[in-house]
Design an enzyme around this catalytic site. Structure first.
Site, PDB file in Angstrom:
ATOM      1  N   GLY A 110      -4.661   5.989  -4.262  1.00 22.97           N
ATOM      2  CA  GLY A 110      -3.426   5.855  -5.011  1.00 22.97           C
ATOM      3  C   GLY A 110      -2.220   5.665  -4.114  1.00 22.97           C
ATOM      4  O   GLY A 110      -2.350   5.313  -2.944  1.00 22.97           O
ATOM      5  N   LEU A 164      -0.120   3.278  -4.343  1.00 23.99           N
ATOM      6  CA  LEU A 164      -0.395   1.893  -3.945  1.00 23.99           C
ATOM      7  C   LEU A 164       0.850   1.205  -3.389  1.00 23.99           C
ATOM      8  O   LEU A 164       1.946   1.355  -3.914  1.00 23.99           O
ATOM      9  CB  LEU A 164      -0.924   1.097  -5.141  1.00 23.99           C
ATOM     10  CG  LEU A 164      -2.181   1.648  -5.826  1.00 23.99           C
ATOM     11  CD1 LEU A 164      -2.593   0.731  -6.969  1.00 23.99           C
ATOM     12  CD2 LEU A 164      -3.324   1.831  -4.839  1.00 23.99           C
ATOM     13  N   HIS A 209      -2.362  -2.259  -0.257  1.00 26.84           N
ATOM     14  CA  HIS A 209      -3.373  -2.170  -1.314  1.00 26.84           C
ATOM     15  C   HIS A 209      -3.348  -3.419  -2.198  1.00 26.84           C
ATOM     16  O   HIS A 209      -4.391  -3.938  -2.594  1.00 26.84           O
ATOM     17  CB  HIS A 209      -3.114  -0.944  -2.200  1.00 26.84           C
ATOM     18  CG  HIS A 209      -3.206   0.366  -1.495  1.00 26.84           C
ATOM     19  ND1 HIS A 209      -2.114   1.159  -1.250  1.00 26.84           N
ATOM     20  CD2 HIS A 209      -4.265   1.026  -0.971  1.00 26.84           C
ATOM     21  CE1 HIS A 209      -2.491   2.250  -0.629  1.00 26.84           C
ATOM     22  NE2 HIS A 209      -3.796   2.200  -0.437  1.00 26.84           N
ATOM     23  N   LYS A 214      -6.779  -1.432   9.013  1.00 24.01           N
ATOM     24  CA  LYS A 214      -5.944  -0.396   9.629  1.00 24.01           C
ATOM     25  C   LYS A 214      -6.761   0.857   9.895  1.00 24.01           C
ATOM     26  O   LYS A 214      -6.592   1.515  10.913  1.00 24.01           O
ATOM     27  CB  LYS A 214      -4.739  -0.071   8.750  1.00 24.01           C
ATOM     28  CG  LYS A 214      -3.763   0.916   9.411  1.00 24.01           C
ATOM     29  CD  LYS A 214      -2.434   0.961   8.692  1.00 24.01           C
ATOM     30  CE  LYS A 214      -2.552   1.706   7.391  1.00 24.01           C
ATOM     31  NZ  LYS A 214      -2.752   3.173   7.609  1.00 24.01           N
TER      32      LYS A 214
END
EC number: 6.3.2.1
Length: 272
Positions: free
Chosen positions: A28, A30, A34, A145
Site C-alpha cells: 500500500g 502507493l 507502484h 529497488k
C-alpha cells in the site's frame, strides 16, 4: 474494479479467470513507482490483481510496522485509475494462523539487508509464496529497488518449480533523482535534500565504470566520499546473483547503497 477481502472470494475469481493474470504485490501507500508496475502489468495481461497487505512477518521488533503509512481509500482510487481488475486487501488473520509452515530463505538472505534485518526475507518469501498460491499469476511484477528481495523471489520461484514469470521493473525516481519510496514521507526538508546524495553517488559510480574503472575498492571509496555527510549503513558491489565481486563486471553488476536519516532507512541501487 472489485475489492476482495477473503481467500474464498479471490480463489473463486481466479478459478473463473481466463487469459494472462498479472500480480502486483504491494504494502500500500502507493506512489508513482507502484503505478509504473501496475501500468506495465495492465499492458501485458488480461487481468491485473494488486495486493495491498502490510505484512507483519517481514518487520523486526522495533521497526515501523505500526507507523507504516496506510492509505487504503487513496490506494483504491489509484488502482481504479490504472484499470486494475481486482484489489486484494486481506486482514492479518486471513493471511496467517497461529501455527504456520515456514519458508526459510537461503544463506544469501543473511547478507546486506538480511544482516541488518535478520529474518526479514523469511517473512517476505512467506507472504509472496502465499500470494502466488492464491492468485496463480502468469506474471508477477517487482521493482529493482529492492534488488536483494527480487533475487530471492526469483530463486524461490525456481526452487519451488512455480510456473510464474517474475518481471523486474526499473526504479522510478523523482525529477531530482531520489528513488521513490513509501518511506520518503518521513524525511524532513533537510533530510530530503541530503538524500539526493544517494542517487548522486550511484550516478557518479556508473560514470566511473563507464570510463573504465574496474576496481571495487576505488568505486566504493568514491561513493563513500560523495556521501560523507550521511549515516551510510552499507555500500555493496555484487553480481546479479548477489555474489561479492573482486573486479567490476560492467554487464553483471549491481551497486547498492543504504543510508539512514533518523529512523528512516533509504535504499537505492543501479544495475549495470
Amino acid at each position: 474494479m472489485q475489492v476482495l477481502k477473503t481467500i474464498e472470494e479471490l480463489q473463486n475469481i481466479r478459478k473463473n479467470s481466463l487469459g494472462k493474470v498479472g500480480l502486483v504485490p504491494t504494502m500500500g501507500a502507493l506512489h508513482n513507482g507502484h503505478i509504473s508496475l501496475i501500468k506495465q502489468a495492465r499492458n501485458e495481461n488480461d487481468i491485473v490483481i494488486v495486493s495491498i497487505f502490510v505484512n507483519p512477518t517481514q518487520f523486526l521488533p522495533g521497526e515501523d510496522l505500526d507507523a507504516y503509512p496506510r492509505r487504503d481509500e487513496a490506494d483504491k482510487k489509484i488502482c481504479q485509475m490504472c484499470k486494475v481488475n481486482y484489489v486484494f486487501m486481506p486482514e492479518i488473520s486471513t493471511m496467517y494462523t497461529k501455527e504456520e509452515v515456514l519458508v526459510k530463505a537461503p544463506n544469501k538472505s543473511y547478507i546486506l539487508e538480511g544482516k541488518t534485518r535478520p529474518g526479514h526475507f523469511d517473512g517476505v518469501l512467506q507472504v509472496v509464496l502465499k500470494l502466488f498460491n492464491l492468485t496463480q499469476p502468469t506474471n508477477a511484477y517487482f521493482g529493482k529497488k529492492d534488488a536483494q528481495q527480487l533475487t530471492l523471489i526469483q530463486q524461490m520461484v525456481k526452487n519451488f518449480f512455480l510456473p510464474i514469470n517474475i518481471v523486474p521493473c526499473d526504479i522510478v525516481r523523482e525529477e531530482d533523482g531520489l528513488a521513490l519510496s513509501s518511506r520518503n514521507i518521513y524525511l524532513n526538508p533537510t533530510q530530503r535534500k541530503d538524500a539526493l546524495l544517494i542517487s548522486k553517488s550511484l550516478y557518479m559510480a556508473g560514470s566511473l565504470i563507464s570510463s573504465g574503472e574496474r576496481s571495487v575498492k576505488a568505486v566504493k571509496d568514491k561513493i563513500y566520499e560523495v556521501m560523507s555527510i550521511l549515516d551510510v549503513e552499507y555500500v555493496a558491489i555484487v553480481d546479479k546473483e548477489f555474489n561479492e565481486l573482486e573486479t567490476i563486471e560492467p554487464t553483471n553488476t549491481i551497486i547498492l547503497v543504504v543510508a539512514r536519516f533518523g529512523n528512516t532507512r533509504l535504499l537505492d541501487n543501479i544495475w549495470l
